[in-house]
Design an enzyme around this catalytic site. Structure first.
Site, short mmCIF file in Angstrom:
data_model
loop_
_atom_site.label_atom_id
_atom_site.label_comp_id
_atom_site.label_asym_id
_atom_site.label_seq_id
_atom_site.Cartn_x
_atom_site.Cartn_y
_atom_site.Cartn_z
N TYR A 72 0.84 -1.21 0.00
CA TYR A 72 0.00 0.00 0.00
C TYR A 72 0.87 1.25 0.00
CZ TYR A 72 -3.89 3.10 1.10
OH TYR A 72 -4.84 4.09 1.05
N PHE A 124 -6.68 20.10 -24.44
CA PHE A 124 -7.43 18.87 -24.68
C PHE A 124 -8.78 18.96 -23.97
CE2 PHE A 124 -8.56 14.43 -23.64
CZ PHE A 124 -8.79 14.02 -24.94
N ASP A 125 -9.77 18.18 -24.42
CA ASP A 125 -11.14 18.34 -23.89
C ASP A 125 -11.25 18.10 -22.38
OD1 ASP A 125 -10.65 15.76 -24.76
OD2 ASP A 125 -12.71 15.30 -25.27
N ASP A 215 1.24 19.50 -20.66
CA ASP A 215 0.36 18.34 -20.79
C ASP A 215 1.15 17.36 -21.66
OD1 ASP A 215 -1.43 16.44 -21.56
OD2 ASP A 215 -3.08 17.83 -21.94
N ALA A 217 1.07 13.97 -22.51
CA ALA A 217 0.60 12.67 -23.01
C ALA A 217 1.48 12.10 -24.14
CB ALA A 217 -0.85 12.78 -23.48
N LYS A 258 -0.69 6.96 -23.34
CA LYS A 258 -0.19 7.26 -24.67
C LYS A 258 1.30 6.91 -24.72
CE LYS A 258 -4.03 9.94 -24.48
NZ LYS A 258 -4.86 10.08 -23.28
N HIS A 450 -19.84 14.68 -25.74
CA HIS A 450 -19.61 13.80 -26.89
C HIS A 450 -19.50 12.31 -26.51
CE1 HIS A 450 -15.80 15.09 -25.30
NE2 HIS A 450 -15.19 14.08 -25.87
N1 F0G Z 1 -4.17 15.42 -22.41
C1 F0G Z 1 -4.14 15.04 -23.70
C2 F0G Z 1 -3.32 15.81 -24.68
C3 F0G Z 1 -4.87 13.92 -24.09
O1 F0G Z 1 -4.84 13.56 -25.38
C4 F0G Z 1 -5.62 13.20 -23.13
C5 F0G Z 1 -6.40 12.03 -23.51
C6 F0G Z 1 -5.61 13.64 -21.80
C7 F0G Z 1 -4.86 14.76 -21.48
C8 F0G Z 1 -6.40 12.93 -20.73
O2 F0G Z 1 -5.80 11.73 -20.43
O3 F0G Z 1 -7.45 9.96 -21.10
O4 F0G Z 1 -5.55 9.45 -19.56
O5 F0G Z 1 -7.43 10.82 -18.79
N2 F0G Z 1 -6.67 11.74 -24.68
C9 F0G Z 1 -7.36 10.57 -25.16
C10 F0G Z 1 -7.50 10.66 -26.65
C11 F0G Z 1 -8.60 10.20 -24.44
O6 F0G Z 1 -8.22 9.83 -27.21
O7 F0G Z 1 -6.86 11.51 -27.27
P1 F0G Z 1 -6.61 10.42 -19.95
#
Ligand code: F0G
Length: 458
Positions: A72, A124-125, A215, A217, A258, A450
């Site tokens: 843990y 990102f969304d 960010d 990813a 990613k 979406h």
């Molecule tokens: N930032 C970026 C640039 C992303 O592309 C994503 C996720 C996230 C943050 C959030 O990360 O999914 O691990 O919570 N992108 C995915 C996509 C979902 O399909 O591009 P997460």
């Protein structure tokens, strides 16, 4: 004869794919209320929905799974991951999280307050969602070139320094918690940010005393493009470039699904101890104790290996060349796509493919459904559905780009699959003038609609 390019790995295990008929697909997509997220994966032949958590782990990563320490607190897997993040990105303070948006949730709980302004490059969304959920505002400072899919620019993810400085001049620094640099920039087409731009953004932000958050990813893919396109770095290793990139960041949020090439996971990197300390409380509230933060020990162990392997040139070259292969095929067929081709996906310009569909009937979603019907290929809409409604006026937002994204999972599909996708899209493209109507919304959630939206034929 010059030897051709070939992949830098071989394949040890396989997974069967299910084919279907057009009639079956028509019934399934109707049942899914014309929302591609609602399809069962069995109903999909080639899945280009996302490159997130869909990659194939290496033999070394699977071996690391068996070494996972599930304690843990203080697990050795946590320390392996923390040390790897320190050696690759240089962060002294580190918190694991279960995925990228969880990292945003924990860090923004410390940084972002109601009424704040958060500049960045096409957030990102989920990032925008976490900002707007806190009644703050995301301001897009991406360079204008990114919004014209035909302009050839090596770093379409770059921030426009004038737009950024305007934000810094218009609002007091207390109202701007950070500037977000997304590497690579997903929403503008998997487009990279140059080191020069990172340096400039950092210097400008320091002048106004604003921290910089990456960010991260797809940080390794970004480094690959820097090596290829930014002259001073052409002889640097990917790891050296990554280390240089993170000289110009105060924080990182990471979706490890990613460029960590794991199926779940994320983290936050901090350079200052104080923000880390405050974030620990939110980690414990939302994610878990600070040495696992929603991840199992085995997942942390696999991620440590993934980060190390995937910051190597050979892997990145194989990966990005496959995306390029698909993009070039589509260009041969005349299909309009975001150019130059990005790191993780092809972005098809739906405004150009389906100008006869009213924009109020969601062109990119319509194109995505047509592609699914044609060949069982699932992409994702990056357009007006994803852009959601303005939080104040509740009007639909129509972004400059209306795109269908075809994301390539890491180490999963072959170039024959890419040929199949390109042929299916060509068939849709060839009958584009017959497609004149799209879809209306029958139900939507108040935020991030979406994912769960329900649609019907217009
Ligand atoms: N930032 C970026 C640039 C992303 O592309 C994503 C996720 C996230 C943050 C959030 O990360 O999914 O691990 O919570 N992108 C995915 C996509 C979902 O399909 O591009 P997460």
């Amino acid at each position: 004869m010059e030897l051709p390019f070939s992949e830098s790995y071989r394949i040890k295990t396989t997974e069967a794919l299910k084919r279907s008929t057009k009639e079956e697909r028509a019934a399934w997509i109707k049942e899914a209320q014309y929302n591609l997220f609602k399809l069962k994966s069995d109903a999909v032949f080639i899945d280009m929905l996302t490159d997130s958590g869909t990659g194939a782990m290496s033999n070394r990563q699977w071996a690391a799974i068996m070494t996972g320490d599930e304690s843990y607190a203080g697990a050795s897997s946590f320390h392996e991951l923390k040390d790897t993040v320190k050696s690759i990105m240089g962060f002294d303070y580190f918190l694991p999280t279960h995925q990228g948006r969880a990292a945003e949730n924990v860090l923004f709980s410390v940084l972002v307050k109601e009424g704040n302004i958060v500049p960045g490059n096409s957030h990102f969304d989920t990032t925008k969602g976490h900002i707007e959920h806190r009644k703050a505002k995301a301001v897009d400072c991406t360079i204008d070139e990114a919004f014209d899919t035909t302009i050839d620019h090596p770093f379409k993810g770059n921030l426009d320094l004038e737009k950024l400085e305007k934000v810094y001049k218009d609002y007091p620094k207390e109202q701007i918690p950070c500037c977000i640099v997304t590497v690579t920039c997903n929403s503008s087409g998997g487009q990279p940010v140059s080191i020069q731009n990172m340096k400039d953004v950092y210097a400008l932000s320091k002048k106004y005393d604003i921290p910089v958050l990456y960010d991260s990813a797809r940080f390794a893919e970004n480094a690959y493009f820097i090596k290829l396109r930014e002259e001073p770095y052409k002889d640097w290793s990917i790891k050296e470039i990554v280390a240089e990139m993170y000289q110009y960041a105060d924080y990182a949020t990471m979706s490890a699904k990613k460029d960590g090439v794991v199926n779940i996971g994320g983290f936050i990197g901090f350079k200052d101890e104080e923000t880390y300390r405050q974030a620990c409380t939110f980690s414990i509230l939302f994610e878990g104790y600070v040495t696992y933060g929603g991840m199992s020990g085995r997942d942390m162990a696999a991620l440590a290996v993934g980060l190390d392997e995937n910051t190597e040139f050979d892997y990145l070259e194989t990966r990005i060349k496959q995306v390029e292969y698909l993009g070039k095929k589509l260009m041969e067929y005349g299909v309009p796509i975001q150019y130059p081709i990005g790191g993780h996906a092809i972005f098809v310009d739906a405004n150009k493919v389906l100008p006869n569909v009213p924009k109020e009937e969601f062109r990119a979603q319509t194109l995505g459904i047509e592609l699914y019907l044609e060949g069982g290929v699932r992409g994702v809409e990056i357009g007006a559905l994803l852009a959601d409604r303005d939080p104040v006026t509740r009007e639909n937002r129509y972004p400059k780009l209306e795109l269908l994204r075809l994301a390539v999972a890491r180490r999963v599909y072959t170039d024959n699959h890419m040929d199949y996708i390109a042929a299916a899209l060509k068939n849709v493209y060839d009958r584009r003038n017959e497609i004149t109507s799209g879809f209306n919304i029958t139900w939507e959630a108040p935020i991030m609609r979406h994912f769960t939206i329900e649609l019907d034929k217009a």
